[in-house]
Design an enzyme around this catalytic site. Structure first.
Site, mmCIF file in Angstrom:
data_model
loop_
_atom_site.group_PDB
_atom_site.id
_atom_site.type_symbol
_atom_site.label_atom_id
_atom_site.label_comp_id
_atom_site.label_asym_id
_atom_site.label_seq_id
_atom_site.Cartn_x
_atom_site.Cartn_y
_atom_site.Cartn_z
ATOM 1 N N ASP A 69 -50.850 164.805 32.123
ATOM 2 C CA ASP A 69 -50.967 165.341 30.767
ATOM 3 C C ASP A 69 -51.993 166.473 30.739
ATOM 4 O OD1 ASP A 69 -50.512 165.565 28.096
ATOM 5 O OD2 ASP A 69 -51.487 163.701 27.513
ATOM 6 N N GLY A 70 -51.801 167.398 29.811
ATOM 7 C CA GLY A 70 -52.819 168.424 29.569
ATOM 8 C C GLY A 70 -52.486 169.816 30.065
ATOM 9 N N ARG A 102 -52.753 172.230 27.000
ATOM 10 C CA ARG A 102 -54.132 172.487 26.552
ATOM 11 C C ARG A 102 -54.895 173.320 27.576
ATOM 12 N NH1 ARG A 102 -55.477 166.449 25.328
ATOM 13 N NH2 ARG A 102 -53.372 166.240 26.180
ATOM 14 N N HIS A 144 -47.821 174.639 32.887
ATOM 15 C CA HIS A 144 -46.862 173.817 33.631
ATOM 16 C C HIS A 144 -46.726 174.316 35.069
ATOM 17 C CE1 HIS A 144 -45.941 171.547 30.124
ATOM 18 N NE2 HIS A 144 -45.314 172.512 29.487
ATOM 19 N N ASN A 149 -39.499 164.381 25.541
ATOM 20 C CA ASN A 149 -39.879 165.790 25.735
ATOM 21 C C ASN A 149 -38.807 166.786 25.289
ATOM 22 O OD1 ASN A 149 -41.898 165.235 28.748
ATOM 23 N ND2 ASN A 149 -42.539 165.408 26.613
ATOM 24 N N ARG A 205 -39.528 169.073 22.258
ATOM 25 C CA ARG A 205 -40.406 170.256 22.295
ATOM 26 C C ARG A 205 -39.603 171.517 21.985
ATOM 27 N NH1 ARG A 205 -45.164 169.494 26.623
ATOM 28 N NH2 ARG A 205 -45.643 167.376 26.000
HETATM 29 C C1 FPP Z 1 -47.698 167.165 29.908
HETATM 30 O O1 FPP Z 1 -48.567 168.186 29.525
HETATM 31 C C2 FPP Z 1 -46.878 167.605 31.011
HETATM 32 C C3 FPP Z 1 -45.520 167.702 30.994
HETATM 33 C C4 FPP Z 1 -44.684 167.338 29.841
HETATM 34 C C5 FPP Z 1 -44.794 168.210 32.153
HETATM 35 C C6 FPP Z 1 -45.228 167.720 33.500
HETATM 36 C C7 FPP Z 1 -44.748 168.678 34.464
HETATM 37 C C8 FPP Z 1 -45.463 169.199 35.477
HETATM 38 C C9 FPP Z 1 -46.811 168.784 35.865
HETATM 39 C C10 FPP Z 1 -44.908 170.291 36.271
HETATM 40 C C11 FPP Z 1 -43.966 170.076 37.352
HETATM 41 C C12 FPP Z 1 -43.685 168.748 37.875
HETATM 42 C C13 FPP Z 1 -42.991 168.523 38.987
HETATM 43 C C14 FPP Z 1 -42.691 167.140 39.424
HETATM 44 C C15 FPP Z 1 -42.528 169.621 39.821
HETATM 45 P P1 FPP Z 1 -48.491 168.709 28.025
HETATM 46 O O2 FPP Z 1 -47.620 169.909 28.012
HETATM 47 O O3 FPP Z 1 -48.063 167.605 27.134
HETATM 48 O O4 FPP Z 1 -49.966 169.101 27.756
HETATM 49 P P2 FPP Z 1 -50.687 169.072 26.336
HETATM 50 O O5 FPP Z 1 -50.798 167.632 25.944
HETATM 51 O O6 FPP Z 1 -52.004 169.685 26.647
HETATM 52 O O7 FPP Z 1 -49.867 169.874 25.385
#
Ligand code: FPP
Length: 238
Positions: A8-9, A12, A25, A56, A59
């Site tokens: 997560d994160g 942010r 990402h 997700n 989004r």
């Molecule tokens: C959450 O952060 C993250 C995700 C929804 C995507 C996870 C994906 C990756 C780490 C990239 C690629 C993965 C692979 C396996 C190649 P968020 O967007 O919810 O962050 P936020 O809470 O700060 O908005």
């Protein structure tokens, strides 16, 4: 040892630096590779990554498509490296709504790594714990109706064998980054006795050292699995 990570994160992390979420990402995907590389040295045999949840899809469309582009690119560029490094990849989740070309890459990667046994990598893509339980239940009902199994044969072990993680050990440790303290529909069945570790680091900043710290912290925990905590001294008798 099996570790699950709720990464997560990313959003942010990017916003704090004035970049678009998709940049976060992309940095998050780089961090995925660093963490995978560090696992064998740290004694981690199985890693389950929560890459995209069933929720997700809600989004913004541009963020969903940038994530799909990222998965497509990641699978393409890492394909041979994964095979060469003796990694067995399993995808968890409902694959039906995913774009066809990504689905083909996923199926091929699972097939081409099926016999690998150096390291087990689960990627949860369009995964939801509740959805997994519902899909497993439907498969069980189908097998009961076709008389492959009997209703009174259904128990926890049989149920587990119908989950996306069938034949795998349950996670010992679940890590969530970015300060949030919840499971968000991740491995609901499998995490019953997992230890939980929450890090304030945003996922793109979660380094192999952070993983080592989480494991050190895990090693101090006493796991009881519902049993009485092991007594060090004999109980006093009256
Ligand atoms: C959450 O952060 C993250 C995700 C929804 C995507 C996870 C994906 C990756 C780490 C990239 C690629 C993965 C692979 C396996 C190649 P968020 O967007 O919810 O962050 P936020 O809470 O700060 O908005």
């Amino acid at each position: 040892m099996h570790i699950g990570i709720i990464m997560d994160g990313n959003g942010r992390w990017a916003a704090n630096k004035g970049f678009p979420r998709s940049f976060g990402h992309r940095k998050g995907a780089k961090q995925v590779s660093e963490i995978i590389k560090s696992c064998p040295k740290l004694g981690v045999k199985t890693l389950t990554l929560y890459a995209f949840s069933t929720e997700n899809w809600n989004r913004a469309a541009h963020e969903v498509s940038s994530l799909m582009r990222l998965f497509r690119g990641y699978l393409q560029t890492k394909y041979l490296e994964i095979i060469r490094n003796n990694i067995k990849v399993t995808f968890l989740g409902d694959t039906n709504p995913l774009p066809n070309d990504i689905l083909m890459q996923m199926k091929n990667l699972e097939k081409d790594t099926a016999l690998n046994d150096g390291f087990y990598l689960n990627i949860a893509l369009n995964y939801g714990g509740r959805d997994e339980i519902v899909r497993s239940t439907k498969k069980i009902v189908r097998d009961v109706l076709s008389k492959k199994i009997k209703t009174n044969e259904i128990n926890e072990d049989l149920f587990e064998s119908y989950l996306d993680t069938s034949n795998q050990k349950n996670p010992d440790l679940i890590i969530r980054t970015a300060g949030e303290k919840r499971l968000s529909n991740f491995l609901l069945w499998q995490t019953t006795y997992s230890e939980l570790f929450f890090s304030d680091k945003m996922w793109p900043d979660f380094s192999p050292n952070c993983l080592a710290e989480a494991i050190e912290n895990f090693n101090l925990r006493v796991r009881k699995f519902g049993k009485e905590k092991q007594r060090i001294k004999k109980p006093v008798s009256f």
